[in-house]
Design an enzyme around this catalytic site. Structure first.
Site, mmCIF file in Angstrom:
data_model
loop_
_atom_site.group_PDB
_atom_site.id
_atom_site.type_symbol
_atom_site.label_atom_id
_atom_site.label_comp_id
_atom_site.label_asym_id
_atom_site.label_seq_id
_atom_site.Cartn_x
_atom_site.Cartn_y
_atom_site.Cartn_z
ATOM 1 N N LYS A 33 11.125 5.783 9.798
ATOM 2 C CA LYS A 33 10.964 6.852 8.937
ATOM 3 C C LYS A 33 10.285 7.680 9.618
ATOM 4 O O LYS A 33 10.622 9.030 9.204
ATOM 5 C CB LYS A 33 11.013 6.417 7.626
ATOM 6 C CG LYS A 33 11.429 5.552 6.688
ATOM 7 C CD LYS A 33 10.389 4.965 5.290
ATOM 8 C CE LYS A 33 9.398 4.583 5.301
ATOM 9 N NZ LYS A 33 9.472 3.330 5.879
ATOM 10 N N ARG A 108 8.078 3.441 -3.627
ATOM 11 C CA ARG A 108 8.215 2.025 -3.066
ATOM 12 C C ARG A 108 8.690 0.981 -3.666
ATOM 13 O O ARG A 108 7.823 -0.294 -3.591
ATOM 14 C CB ARG A 108 6.677 2.162 -2.337
ATOM 15 C CG ARG A 108 6.688 2.939 -1.393
ATOM 16 C CD ARG A 108 6.353 1.595 0.507
ATOM 17 N NE ARG A 108 5.692 1.078 0.938
ATOM 18 C CZ ARG A 108 5.268 2.191 1.958
ATOM 19 N NH1 ARG A 108 5.466 3.385 2.555
ATOM 20 N NH2 ARG A 108 4.266 2.408 2.753
ATOM 21 N N ARG A 148 2.537 0.128 18.080
ATOM 22 C CA ARG A 148 2.444 2.016 17.949
ATOM 23 C C ARG A 148 1.318 2.462 17.754
ATOM 24 O O ARG A 148 0.368 1.918 17.996
ATOM 25 C CB ARG A 148 3.067 2.635 16.683
ATOM 26 C CG ARG A 148 3.299 3.105 16.160
ATOM 27 C CD ARG A 148 3.524 3.393 14.570
ATOM 28 N NE ARG A 148 3.549 2.979 13.571
ATOM 29 C CZ ARG A 148 3.680 2.852 12.153
ATOM 30 N NH1 ARG A 148 5.301 3.130 11.489
ATOM 31 N NH2 ARG A 148 3.171 2.106 11.162
ATOM 32 N N ARG A 181 -2.969 2.733 13.857
ATOM 33 C CA ARG A 181 -3.940 2.275 12.947
ATOM 34 C C ARG A 181 -4.818 1.025 12.831
ATOM 35 O O ARG A 181 -3.896 0.667 13.012
ATOM 36 C CB ARG A 181 -2.039 2.366 12.059
ATOM 37 C CG ARG A 181 -1.394 3.647 11.754
ATOM 38 C CD ARG A 181 -0.370 4.823 10.749
ATOM 39 N NE ARG A 181 -0.215 3.540 9.927
ATOM 40 C CZ ARG A 181 1.280 3.157 8.978
ATOM 41 N NH1 ARG A 181 1.813 4.333 9.459
ATOM 42 N NH2 ARG A 181 1.188 2.708 7.992
ATOM 43 N N ARG A 192 2.379 -5.978 4.947
ATOM 44 C CA ARG A 192 3.359 -5.080 4.279
ATOM 45 C C ARG A 192 4.862 -5.565 4.271
ATOM 46 O O ARG A 192 5.399 -4.605 3.285
ATOM 47 C CB ARG A 192 2.601 -4.207 5.452
ATOM 48 C CG ARG A 192 1.687 -3.528 5.802
ATOM 49 C CD ARG A 192 0.986 -3.138 6.598
ATOM 50 N NE ARG A 192 1.821 -1.743 6.728
ATOM 51 C CZ ARG A 192 2.587 -0.980 8.338
ATOM 52 N NH1 ARG A 192 1.366 -1.566 9.340
ATOM 53 N NH2 ARG A 192 2.774 -0.102 8.235
HETATM 54 P P1 AMP Z 1 2.681 3.966 5.408
HETATM 55 O O1 AMP Z 1 2.368 4.333 6.231
HETATM 56 O O2 AMP Z 1 4.239 4.457 4.861
HETATM 57 O O3 AMP Z 1 3.184 2.266 6.351
HETATM 58 O O4 AMP Z 1 1.542 3.688 4.098
HETATM 59 C C1 AMP Z 1 0.881 3.120 4.646
HETATM 60 C C2 AMP Z 1 -0.348 2.469 3.348
HETATM 61 O O5 AMP Z 1 0.007 3.333 1.962
HETATM 62 C C3 AMP Z 1 1.182 1.329 2.967
HETATM 63 O O6 AMP Z 1 1.353 -0.090 3.542
HETATM 64 C C4 AMP Z 1 0.312 1.115 1.661
HETATM 65 O O7 AMP Z 1 -0.769 0.288 1.188
HETATM 66 C C5 AMP Z 1 0.757 3.204 1.087
HETATM 67 N N1 AMP Z 1 1.221 4.212 0.878
HETATM 68 C C6 AMP Z 1 2.010 4.356 1.031
HETATM 69 N N2 AMP Z 1 3.196 5.258 0.196
HETATM 70 C C7 AMP Z 1 2.968 4.268 -0.975
HETATM 71 C C8 AMP Z 1 3.692 3.867 -1.832
HETATM 72 N N3 AMP Z 1 4.487 4.615 -1.915
HETATM 73 N N4 AMP Z 1 3.779 3.518 -3.154
HETATM 74 C C9 AMP Z 1 2.160 2.332 -2.425
HETATM 75 N N5 AMP Z 1 1.285 2.391 -2.082
HETATM 76 C C10 AMP Z 1 1.736 3.810 -0.651
#
Ligand code: AMP
Length: 238
Positions: A33, A108, A148, A181, A192
Site C-alpha cells: 500500500k 482498518r 522489509r 521496523r 497483525r
Molecule cells: P502500518 O504501518 O499501516 O502497518 O501500521 C502500523 C501499526 O499502527 C499497526 O499495526 C497498528 O498498531 C497501528 N495502526 C495503523 N493504522 C491504524 C488504524 N487505521 N487503526 C488502528 N491502528 C492502526
C-alpha cells in the site's frame, strides 16, 4: 485501460483534468500500500496519509497520542478507533487535501469506515470515496514483511531478499544505513494478520458492497501493480 488512457483522464503533463478525490488503498500488511500510495502521490500531486506513519511519528516524538499507542503498535494490535479517527480528522483539515488524498492503512475497522463515511458526507464538496484493495498471499506477505527495510532519510522501501539495495543495507539514493521496523518480525506479523482478518477484512466487504471498488493482484512486479492501481483509479473516477 492503457496507461495512455489513464493519462488522458488525469492530464498527460501532471495537470489534473479531474480531481482524484479521496482514494482508499486497502489490503493486508505488506501488500505494498505504501509503495503504491507513493506512485499515486507522484502522479496526482496529492498527499499520502498513512495512519501507520502518523502513529510512528507520534510514538517517536513521545506525544500523548504516541505514548497511548506505543504498546498496542508493538504488539501488532489496532490502536483504538477514537484515537485514530481524531488524528485523521486533524490531518484532513490541512489544505493540501483539497483536491484529494490517498488513505493508506485507514480505515482498518468497520467503525473507522463508518466514521469516514459520515465525515465525508458532511462535506458537500468532496467526491465519493473510491477503494482499491490489493491482494497478496500469506507466504509472500511474510517474506515481504520480514525482509522489509527502509531509508530513514528519504523513505525508500527495500526488501533484502526481493528488492535488495545495491550496497548491503544502505540506501541506493543517499547511502544512509537502512532500518527495519520494530513490528516487522514474524511474531508481530502473525498478530497483525490476525487483526487484519478479524477487524479489517469486513472493511473490504463494506466498500465492495458500496461499489466504486476494485481489486488488484499485488503479487506482480511493482510497476505492473502500479499500472493496475492507476487503471482502477481512473476507471472508478470515470
Ligand atoms: P502500518 O504501518 O499501516 O502497518 O501500521 C502500523 C501499526 O499502527 C499497526 O499495526 C497498528 O498498531 C497501528 N495502526 C495503523 N493504522 C491504524 C488504524 N487505521 N487503526 C488502528 N491502528 C492502526
Amino acid at each position: 485501460m492503457t496507461a495512455a488512457a489513464t493519462d488522458a483522464h488525469v492530464g498527460s503533463k501532471g495537470t489534473q483534468k479531474v480531481a482524484p478525490g479521496p482514494i482508499l488503498l486497502l489490503g493486508a500488511p505488506g501488500v505494498g500500500k505504501g509503495t503504491q500510495a507513493k506512485e499515486l502521490m507522484a502522479k496526482w500531486g496529492i498527499p499520502q496519509i498513512s495512519t501507520g506513519d502518523l502513529l510512528r511519528y507520534h510514538r517517536d516524538h513521545a506525544t500523548p497520542l504516541g505514548q497511548q499507542a506505543k504498546e498496542t503498535m508493538a504488539a501488532g494490535k489496532l490502536v483504538p478507533d477514537e484515537l485514530v479517527t481524531r488524528m485523521v480528522a486533524e490531518r484532513l483539515k490541512q489544505p493540501d487535501t483539497a483536491a484529494g488524498y490517498i488513505l493508506d492503512g485507514f480505515p482498518r475497522t468497520l467503525n473507522q469506515a463508518e466514521w469516514l463515511d459520515r465525515h465525508l458526507a458532511a462535506d458537500a464538496k468532496t467526491l465519493p470515496v473510491i477503494a482499491v484493495s490489493i491482494q497478496v498471499g500469506y507466504t509472500q506477505l511474510l517474506r515481504r514483511i520480514t525482509g522489509r527495510r527502509s531509508c530513514p532519510v528519504c523513505g525508500t522501501i527495500y526488501n533484502i531478499c526481493l528488492q535488495p539495495p545495491r550496497v548491503d543495507e544502505k540506501c541506493d539514493l543517499d547511502g544512509t544505513p537502512l532500518v527495519r521496523r520494530s513490528d516487522d518480525t514474524e511474531e508481530v506479523f502473525q498478530e497483525r494478520m490476525r487483526a487484519y482478518e478479524t477487524q479489517t477484512a469486513p472493511v473490504v466487504e463494506h466498500y465492495r458492497a458500496r461499489g466504486r471498488f476494485e481489486e488488484v493482484n499485488g503479487d506482480q512486479p511493482v510497476e505492473k501493480v502500479a499500472v493496475d492501481v492507476m487503471t482502477a483509479v481512473a476507471r472508478l473516477r470515470g
